[in-house]
Design a protein around this motif. Structure first.
Motif, PDB file in Angstrom:
ATOM      1  N   LEU A  52       0.831  -1.207   0.000  1.00 39.70           N
ATOM      2  CA  LEU A  52       0.000   0.000   0.000  1.00 39.70           C
ATOM      3  C   LEU A  52       0.865   1.257   0.000  1.00 39.70           C
ATOM      4  O   LEU A  52       0.538   2.247  -0.662  1.00 39.70           O
ATOM      5  CB  LEU A  52      -0.930  -0.016   1.211  1.00 39.70           C
ATOM      6  N   SER A  53       1.968   1.216   0.726  1.00 43.72           N
ATOM      7  CA  SER A  53       2.884   2.356   0.757  1.00 43.72           C
ATOM      8  C   SER A  53       3.482   2.614  -0.625  1.00 43.72           C
ATOM      9  O   SER A  53       3.561   3.764  -1.082  1.00 43.72           O
ATOM     10  CB  SER A  53       3.993   2.103   1.778  1.00 43.72           C
ATOM     11  N   THR A  56       0.857   4.056  -2.921  1.00 44.15           N
ATOM     12  CA  THR A  56       0.562   5.440  -2.522  1.00 44.15           C
ATOM     13  C   THR A  56       1.654   6.378  -2.997  1.00 44.15           C
ATOM     14  O   THR A  56       1.386   7.466  -3.527  1.00 44.15           O
ATOM     15  CB  THR A  56       0.405   5.533  -0.995  1.00 44.15           C
ATOM     16  N   GLN A  57       2.906   5.984  -2.819  1.00 47.04           N
ATOM     17  CA  GLN A  57       4.030   6.814  -3.252  1.00 47.04           C
ATOM     18  C   GLN A  57       4.031   7.022  -4.759  1.00 47.04           C
ATOM     19  O   GLN A  57       4.419   8.094  -5.249  1.00 47.04           O
ATOM     20  CB  GLN A  57       5.346   6.175  -2.804  1.00 47.04           C
ATOM     21  N   GLY A  59       1.441   7.312  -6.440  1.00 48.28           N
ATOM     22  CA  GLY A  59       0.264   8.110  -6.751  1.00 48.28           C
ATOM     23  C   GLY A  59      -0.880   7.324  -7.347  1.00 48.28           C
ATOM     24  O   GLY A  59      -1.875   7.901  -7.772  1.00 48.28           O
ATOM     25  N   ILE A  61      -2.792   5.099  -5.743  1.00 47.49           N
ATOM     26  CA  ILE A  61      -3.894   5.028  -4.788  1.00 47.49           C
ATOM     27  C   ILE A  61      -3.758   6.188  -3.810  1.00 47.49           C
ATOM     28  O   ILE A  61      -2.683   6.794  -3.688  1.00 47.49           O
ATOM     29  CB  ILE A  61      -3.933   3.685  -4.029  1.00 47.49           C
ATOM     30  N   SER A  62      -4.832   6.498  -3.126  1.00 46.36           N
ATOM     31  CA  SER A  62      -4.825   7.574  -2.132  1.00 46.36           C
ATOM     32  C   SER A  62      -5.102   6.997  -0.754  1.00 46.36           C
ATOM     33  O   SER A  62      -5.678   5.915  -0.621  1.00 46.36           O
ATOM     34  CB  SER A  62      -5.866   8.636  -2.475  1.00 46.36           C
ATOM     35  N   GLN A  63      -4.699   7.734   0.252  1.00 49.35           N
ATOM     36  CA  GLN A  63      -4.836   7.299   1.640  1.00 49.35           C
ATOM     37  C   GLN A  63      -5.493   8.409   2.445  1.00 49.35           C
ATOM     38  O   GLN A  63      -5.173   9.586   2.268  1.00 49.35           O
ATOM     39  CB  GLN A  63      -3.454   6.983   2.212  1.00 49.35           C
ATOM     40  N   ARG A  64      -6.430   8.046   3.311  1.00 47.07           N
ATOM     41  CA  ARG A  64      -7.005   9.028   4.230  1.00 47.07           C
ATOM     42  C   ARG A  64      -7.301   8.351   5.562  1.00 47.07           C
ATOM     43  O   ARG A  64      -7.504   7.136   5.623  1.00 47.07           O
ATOM     44  CB  ARG A  64      -8.273   9.667   3.660  1.00 47.07           C
ATOM     45  N   TYR A  72      -7.959   3.251   2.024  1.00 47.96           N
ATOM     46  CA  TYR A  72      -7.272   3.358   0.745  1.00 47.96           C
ATOM     47  C   TYR A  72      -8.277   3.254  -0.397  1.00 47.96           C
ATOM     48  O   TYR A  72      -9.207   2.455  -0.363  1.00 47.96           O
ATOM     49  CB  TYR A  72      -6.223   2.259   0.603  1.00 47.96           C
ATOM     50  N   ASN A  75      -6.684   5.929  -7.171  1.00 51.21           N
ATOM     51  CA  ASN A  75      -6.587   7.299  -7.674  1.00 51.21           C
ATOM     52  C   ASN A  75      -6.933   7.259  -9.156  1.00 51.21           C
ATOM     53  O   ASN A  75      -6.091   6.915  -9.990  1.00 51.21           O
ATOM     54  CB  ASN A  75      -5.170   7.842  -7.457  1.00 51.21           C
TER      55      ASN A  75
END
Length: 280
Positions: A52-53, A56-57, A59, A61-64, A72, A75
């Protein structure tokens, strides 16, 4: 721009990172907690966190944060950029290079075969939620839709509370039977226009690609079969599930299919699944 594309493609080149990405694409526009992702893909929590990291890095997927949980989601802007970069000339006089399913997003939808739209409701077991949905659509708008339901599990039986609920609402239950997903994936199976999952587990499973790329949606809801308490309390759970499905299917059948292209129709289908007014 080119280096970003290479970085994103490199991230997706890892089979398990791609598995995480594909899961989030299937559940779009939902945002999933890391624990559900790890469970769905049978990953250790620490391993899922690493994947997941990386996504995310890049771009992709997004994380909140939601309280103590990290959620997750895919994107879509980044995903569209990857496709756009790969088919850079697609909209510059070379529409022949674009995959047919992309070119068809701005087209309207018509029944894949015959005079009616075909709709399949999927759940893990074809015993309650999907059976309720099949019956509701059949009796609500059977002149315009042919309704089916199936389960991803190999064995299931109709839940007696579900059958009782349908009888109490005046539905004919004689045609109902529990069916497996495999029945709808052979060469002679009906071609689907819409496929809806009504439980999270079925939505998370990696099913084979459907012929014709039907519009899909996730209308997840709690499993009434798992309701505890007295028989009256269990019947109430089925009543609430029936009501939620009835509201969603009513909203779905009210859409102006002839006036919507596939992209707009997909947005409406997603909105129905999220709209709290369609839930009991």
């Amino acid at each position: 721009m080119e280096s970003m594309l290479i970085d994103r493609l490199s991230t997706l080149s890892h089979p398990q990172r791609m598995g995480v990405f594909r899961l989030l694409m299937r559940r779009c526009p939902d945002a999933l907690p890391a624990g559900e992702i790890a469970q769905a893909l049978d990953l250790k929590a620490s391993t899922a966190s690493v994947y997941l990291s990386a996504l995310t890095q890049a771009g992709l997927i997004s994380q909140r944060r939601d309280g103590t949980r990290l959620l997750y989601a895919v994107n879509l802007d980044a995903t569209r950029e990857v496709v756009s970069d790969l088919f850079l000339d697609c909209c510059r006089g070379r529409a022949d290079l674009c995959p047919p399913q992309f070119a068809g997003l701005l087209e309207g939808i018509a029944p894949a075969s015959g005079p009616k739209f075909t709709v399949l409701f999927l759940c893990t077991g074809n015993s309650a939620r999907s059976i309720l949905a099949e019956t509701i659509l059949r009796d609500m708008a059977g002149d315009r839709f042919t309704a089916y339901s199936a389960g991803t599990a190999h064995r299931s039986e109709l839940n007696p509370f579900a059958v009782e609920m349908l009888r109490s609402k005046g539905h004919d239950v004689s045609p109902l039977r529990s069916k497996n997903l495999a029945e709808f994936q052979g060469p002679d199976a009906p071609k689907m226009d819409f496929v809806f999952t009504v439980c999270d587990r079925a939505a998370n499973e990696d099913c084979p690609t459907w012929r014709g790329h039907p519009v899909s949606g996730h209308w997840g809801m709690a499993d009434p079969v798992k309701a505890e308490g007295t028989e009256a309390e269990k019947r109430l759970a089925f009543h609430q599930t029936y009501g939620a499905l009835h509201n969603r299917i009513s909203a779905f059948t009210s859409l102006s299919f002839e006036a919507l292209d596939r992209a707009a129709l997909q947005k409406h289908v997603d909105a129905i699944g999220k709209d709290i007014s369609t839930q009991e």
